[in-house]
Motif scaffolding. Structure first.
Motif, mmCIF file in Angstrom:
data_model
loop_
_atom_site.group_PDB
_atom_site.id
_atom_site.type_symbol
_atom_site.label_atom_id
_atom_site.label_comp_id
_atom_site.label_asym_id
_atom_site.label_seq_id
_atom_site.Cartn_x
_atom_site.Cartn_y
_atom_site.Cartn_z
ATOM 1 N N THR A 134 0.822 -1.186 0.000
ATOM 2 C CA THR A 134 0.000 0.000 0.000
ATOM 3 C C THR A 134 0.866 1.248 0.000
ATOM 4 O OG1 THR A 134 -0.102 -0.352 2.335
ATOM 5 C CG2 THR A 134 -2.059 -0.914 1.061
ATOM 6 N N ARG A 135 2.111 1.057 -0.356
ATOM 7 C CA ARG A 135 3.023 2.194 -0.249
ATOM 8 C C ARG A 135 2.589 3.353 -1.131
ATOM 9 N NH1 ARG A 135 8.493 0.065 -0.788
ATOM 10 N NH2 ARG A 135 7.637 -1.179 0.867
ATOM 11 N N GLY A 155 -0.192 4.252 -1.771
ATOM 12 C CA GLY A 155 -1.228 4.960 -1.052
ATOM 13 C C GLY A 155 -0.644 5.911 -0.030
ATOM 14 N N PHE A 156 0.380 5.468 0.633
ATOM 15 C CA PHE A 156 1.004 6.313 1.646
ATOM 16 C C PHE A 156 1.541 7.585 1.015
ATOM 17 C CE2 PHE A 156 1.971 2.245 3.959
ATOM 18 C CZ PHE A 156 0.907 2.403 4.796
ATOM 19 N N CYS A 157 2.229 7.394 -0.115
ATOM 20 C CA CYS A 157 2.863 8.540 -0.746
ATOM 21 C C CYS A 157 1.814 9.588 -1.058
ATOM 22 C CB CYS A 157 3.558 8.135 -2.036
ATOM 23 S SG CYS A 157 4.840 6.951 -1.751
ATOM 24 N N SER A 203 -1.018 10.097 0.245
ATOM 25 C CA SER A 203 -1.714 10.717 1.354
ATOM 26 C C SER A 203 -0.778 11.520 2.223
ATOM 27 C CB SER A 203 -2.391 9.654 2.190
ATOM 28 O OG SER A 203 -1.409 8.798 2.696
ATOM 29 N N LEU A 247 -1.650 14.361 5.282
ATOM 30 C CA LEU A 247 -1.465 14.160 6.707
ATOM 31 C C LEU A 247 -0.427 15.128 7.246
ATOM 32 C CD1 LEU A 247 -1.521 10.305 6.611
ATOM 33 C CD2 LEU A 247 -3.229 11.780 7.635
ATOM 34 N N SER A 290 -7.960 10.033 8.634
ATOM 35 C CA SER A 290 -7.582 8.766 8.016
ATOM 36 C C SER A 290 -8.725 8.237 7.174
ATOM 37 C CB SER A 290 -7.189 7.759 9.088
ATOM 38 O OG SER A 290 -8.257 7.580 9.959
ATOM 39 N N ARG A 291 -9.902 8.701 7.457
ATOM 40 C CA ARG A 291 -10.997 8.212 6.628
ATOM 41 C C ARG A 291 -11.107 9.022 5.350
ATOM 42 N NH1 ARG A 291 -15.756 7.878 10.286
ATOM 43 N NH2 ARG A 291 -14.903 6.036 11.275
ATOM 44 N N ALA A 330 -8.586 10.425 3.698
ATOM 45 C CA ALA A 330 -7.488 10.206 2.758
ATOM 46 C C ALA A 330 -7.831 9.229 1.639
ATOM 47 C CB ALA A 330 -6.257 9.762 3.505
ATOM 48 N N PRO A 331 -8.309 8.029 1.986
ATOM 49 C CA PRO A 331 -8.604 7.094 0.905
ATOM 50 C C PRO A 331 -9.685 7.599 -0.027
ATOM 51 C CG PRO A 331 -9.215 6.203 3.048
ATOM 52 C CD PRO A 331 -8.496 7.463 3.292
ATOM 53 N N VAL A 332 -10.607 8.342 0.503
ATOM 54 C CA VAL A 332 -11.685 8.835 -0.351
ATOM 55 C C VAL A 332 -11.097 9.699 -1.448
ATOM 56 C CG1 VAL A 332 -13.761 10.218 -0.429
ATOM 57 C CG2 VAL A 332 -13.289 8.791 1.549
ATOM 58 N N MET A 364 -8.130 9.630 -2.610
ATOM 59 C CA MET A 364 -7.284 8.894 -3.531
ATOM 60 C C MET A 364 -8.102 8.105 -4.542
ATOM 61 S SD MET A 364 -4.270 7.377 -1.229
ATOM 62 C CE MET A 364 -5.379 6.079 -0.839
#
Lengths: 422, 396
Positions: free
Chosen positions: B2-3, B5-7, B9, B13, B47-48, B50-52, B54
């Motif tokens: 999921t890296r 994804g991290f980048c 987000s 953050l 945290s909720r 962020a994925p939205v 992306m």
């Protein structure tokens, strides 16, 4: 055998024994176990980074929990390493088990809260086989609904597993919200439980000890299966296990009757019991004393099986019809009243999981396709293993109606105080 | 995984975290272990959210159609799969579901459904799968995990030779037989031995102890009844104390990083034999040859499925069962698992041929004796195995 082993030594070594003895002593002294940081021991941290409380609270950002991603090594607290006992501080005892004590702790490496499971070593056995199985299984299991093993600390006389810290467990959650949980939350918990079961079953692993205590819950509502001490991978063909597994309340009738042929259906019965317990707020089959009482509880709902309804049942060691009261199967909605208030598909899924005959029980993968879960957003069905369902937009926990700490008032789940469970 | 994804987000953050990052470490730490504070709800939202951001909704369909990937075949190229996912768009890494619905559909195009059916039936018959539903997933998992079980090269640390290793393995085979362990335990023990010989420093004097502890660890993982430490010391003629044994256990576990997972070639052998409808004698012969491969140091570089395939293939040729059309068809199907690794199979067969040819007059003959009993249909005494030259001829 002794001669043989002496011969082996001679062949293998071919050197003077006395001299080698001394050399070995030195060798051992200089070789203290050093657990250098490896990518494999850190991998789990990555997957939890997004959604676990302690990390999202950690102000040090991503470099702390994702050392492979952050290129420069962290600078504060130089010399702290994974695998070293002094890298963790234990805070309070959370509970004890048959072979281990669990402490809440904090990692001095990155400030994360952790659960430290300390395993007692025995002199006649060395590292307990339960610990070896648990850790070797968990190392291969990377899934959003299975507890993450961060690190292992092995010193001269103790062994400690460092797990991610979870705020509460299902048993605690149930006692906090008595009288049954919100039906939406039950659906989310069940989905995650079955997702995890489908995953471990496809990896040839049975959990064998499902119960609310072993289902950890994060503040977001993520459910993770823990405690794989009794689990084992199916690698030995046609080997039977000892029948003394699974807490009595969650034990399926075939195992109670003494069957030694286990299958995935074992875990599905347990999941069914947990399902009913979440809806009803009370255990499905709370037997009190022994196996026979436990069986009687089950017969009261499902009816006493006969050779017609369950071919081969009379061959099982504990099948003694004269000891049981005769009972007819009852509709589940009359036994568990909560089912009466919910759509029929809920009862249908419960019925699929609580079948007497193991072969009839629904599999974890099939149950995920059950209409009961059709109200969840469709993308939830296509997640990668390591992705939490809470990453799907629109998936979140509802506020529970009842709360012992806030009677008559709706509370935000995120404001729950950190419970003393891991 | 999921890296990516991290980048994506991270800036999101970081915006909120900048101020905190400047804090002294100690403070940070005390914050982290204190009770939940008032920022909690904010953090949850974050945290909720962020994925939205992306993953816009409209991308779902594209993702689902993009699931078919060449890497999925037999689950072999998982790594390359991850790479492309990481390089490509973010969502793919999140949503590639290897054994989900799409996975199955795409596989059906690539793998003959007949093989899939046979694998499922075989696994069920062998009682290796809990449930037919999971059989195919299990097979893919076996194929995937076995790639971690072969070693990069056959080199041993310089003070050990292949012959010392085979003397030790031979002794382990005898101890294993005496203790009435499962066969999987032996394969796991030798696998652990191979790995720990390379991972931890051990002197030649302690080689026997190392072997014994590997067997002990394998038994702890696989067996219901465990031997006692003192019993093991007795078997080693009390050369080592139980204290030394436990210390070695700790050393090995640390050296192997507690990773005791293994997919034994025996399972592949039983699976392939079941698909190929092999006779009992062929299976026994293949088991004999497979166990001989444990003694051969060069065999550690091969995949378990290749070892099993070579053993079965050679066993068929040695025994020369009368050919039937059905048998040939079944064999074709079974050997389709090996498409692309024929050269490796030939190399293994050469090793096995020379091992089988001299098995009866070597020092290390525990396996030969074990497989000469009536229960194993005297396979090791089969005249076809006597002549190494003829055996090597078979293999070409």
């Amino acid at each position: 055998m002794e001669d043989l082993s002496r011969w082996v030594r001679k062949c293998c070594c071919g050197e003077d024994e006395e001299e080698n003895w001394r050399r070995e002593e030195e060798d051992v002294e200089t070789e203290e176990p050093s657990f250098t940081r490896s990518s494999s021991s850190l991998a789990p941290a990555e997957s939890v980074w997004f959604h676990s409380l302690q990390v999202s609270r950690s102000p040090r950002g991503r470099s702390s929990s994702d050392p492979q991603g952050g290129r420069q090594p962290h600078s504060w607290k130089a010399g702290l390493q994974f695998g070293a006992a002094h890298s963790y501080v234990s805070l309070e005892k959370l509970g004890g088990g048959s072979y281990a004590c669990v402490y809440k702790g904090v990692s001095r490496i990155n400030g994360q809260l952790v659960a430290l499971k300390q395993i007692q070593m025995k002199t006649e056995e060395g590292v307990p086989f339960t610990a070896i199985r648990e850790v070797s299984l968990l190392k291969g299991l990377k899934h959003a609904n299975i507890v993450v093993l961060h690190d292992i600390i092995h010193t001269r006389d103790s062994l400690t597993f460092v797990f991610e810290y979870m705020q509460t467990d299902l048993a605690q959650y149930l006692s906090r919200h008595p009288g049954g949980l919100h039906s939406h939350n039950v659906r989310l918990f069940m989905f995650q439980l079955l997702r995890a079961l489908g995953f471990i079953h496809s990896q040839r692993i049975l959990h064998r000890d499902l119960k609310p205590h072993n289902l950890l819950i994060s503040y977001l509502g993520e459910l993770k299966i823990a405690d794989f001490g009794l689990a084992r991978s199916k690698s030995v063909p046609s080997q039977s296990f000892s029948s003394e597994v699974v807490t009595l309340w969650y034990r399926p009738p075939d195992v109670l009757l003494g069957a030694t042929e286990y299958s995935t259906a074992l875990d599905l019965w347990g999941a069914g019991c947990v399902f009913v317990e979440m809806l009803q707020g009370a255990p499905a089959f709370p037997g009190v004393s022994d196996v026979f009482e436990q069986l009687q509880k089950i017969w009261t709902v499902l009816g006493l099986p006969s050779e017609d309804s369950w071919p081969g049942v009379s061959q099982l060691p504990n099948y003694k019809p004269e000891r049981f009261l005769h009972s007819q199967p009852k509709p589940f909605r009359s036994v568990w009243k909560r089912l009466d208030q919910l759509p029929y598909k809920t009862e249908d899924l419960v019925r699929g999981m609580l079948k007497l005959l193991p072969a009839d029980r629904i599999s974890a993968q099939d149950s995920l396709q059950h209409p009961y879960f059709s109200t969840l957003p469709p993308p939830i069905m296509h997640l990668r293993d390591t992705v939490s369902i809470f990453k799907v937009p629109g998936v979140r926990l509802e506020t529970e109606v009842r709360d012992v700490f806030n009677p008559g008032q709706r509370v935000k789940l995120s404001l729950l105080p950190a419970a003393k469970f891991w | 995984m999921t890296r990516a994804g991290f980048c994506d987000s991270k800036p999101l953050l970081d915006l909120h975290k900048k101020a905190d990052e400047r804090r002294a470490p100690l403070r940070t730490w005390s914050n982290a272990c204190g009770p939940k504070d008032r920022w909690q709800p904010v953090e949850v939202e974050e945290s909720r959210m962020a994925p939205v951001k992306m993953e816009p909704e409209r991308r779902w369909e594209r993702r689902l159609s993009a699931q078919t990937s060449e890497g999925i075949i037999m689950g072999f190229n998982e790594d390359s799969l991850m790479h492309t996912a990481a390089d490509g768009c973010v969502e793919e890494s999140v949503f590639l579901y290897p054994h989900g619905l799409q996975g199955i559909h795409s596989l059906q195009a690539l793998v003959p459904s007949l093989l899939r059916h046979e694998v499922e039936t075989a696994l069920e018959k062998l009682d290796l799968a809990w449930d037919r539903v999971f059989a195919w997933d299990m097979f893919l998992d076996m194929m995937r995990t076995q790639t971690r079980n072969s070693l990069p090269n056959a080199d041993l640390p310089r003070h050990f030779t292949d012959s010392t290793r085979s003397v030790l393995v031979d002794w382990l085979i005898q101890v294993h037989e005496m203790m009435h362990f499962q066969e999987e335990t032996l394969y796991l023990a030798v696998h652990l031995l191979n790995r720990s010989l390379r991972q931890i420093k051990v002197t030649t004097v302690n080689l026997q102890l190392l072997g014994m502890v590997c067997l002990f660890l394998a038994a702890k993982k696989e067996e219901c009844l465990l031997p006692e430490v003192s019993g093991l010391c007795y078997l080693m003629d009390h050369t080592y104390t139980s204290h030394q044994l436990l210390r070695m256990e700790r050393k090995i576990l640390l050296g192997l990083k507690f990773d005791l997972s293994y997919c034994p070639p025996l399972h592949f052998l039983l699976l392939l034999a079941s698909i190929a409808r092999s006779s009992a004698k062929v299976v026994w012969m293949a088991r004999y040859l497979l166990e001989l491969s444990l003694l051969e140091g060069q065999c550690v570089v091969f995949l378990p499925v290749q070892l099993a395939g070579a053993a079965l293939c050679m066993s068929r040729q040695v025994l020369q069962d009368p050919l039937t059309p059905e048998g040939e068809a079944a064999w074709c199907l079974a050997s389709s698992v090996h498409v692309g690794s024929e050269t490796a199979l030939l190399r293994i067969m050469h090793i096995l041929a020379s091992a089988a040819g001299k098995a009866h007059n070597r020092e290390t003959c525990a396996t030969f004796i074990k497989f000469s009993s009536p229960e194993t249909m005297h396979v090791s005494r089969h005249p076809g195995l006597k002549n190494t030259a003829a055996l090597l001829g078979i293999c070409t």
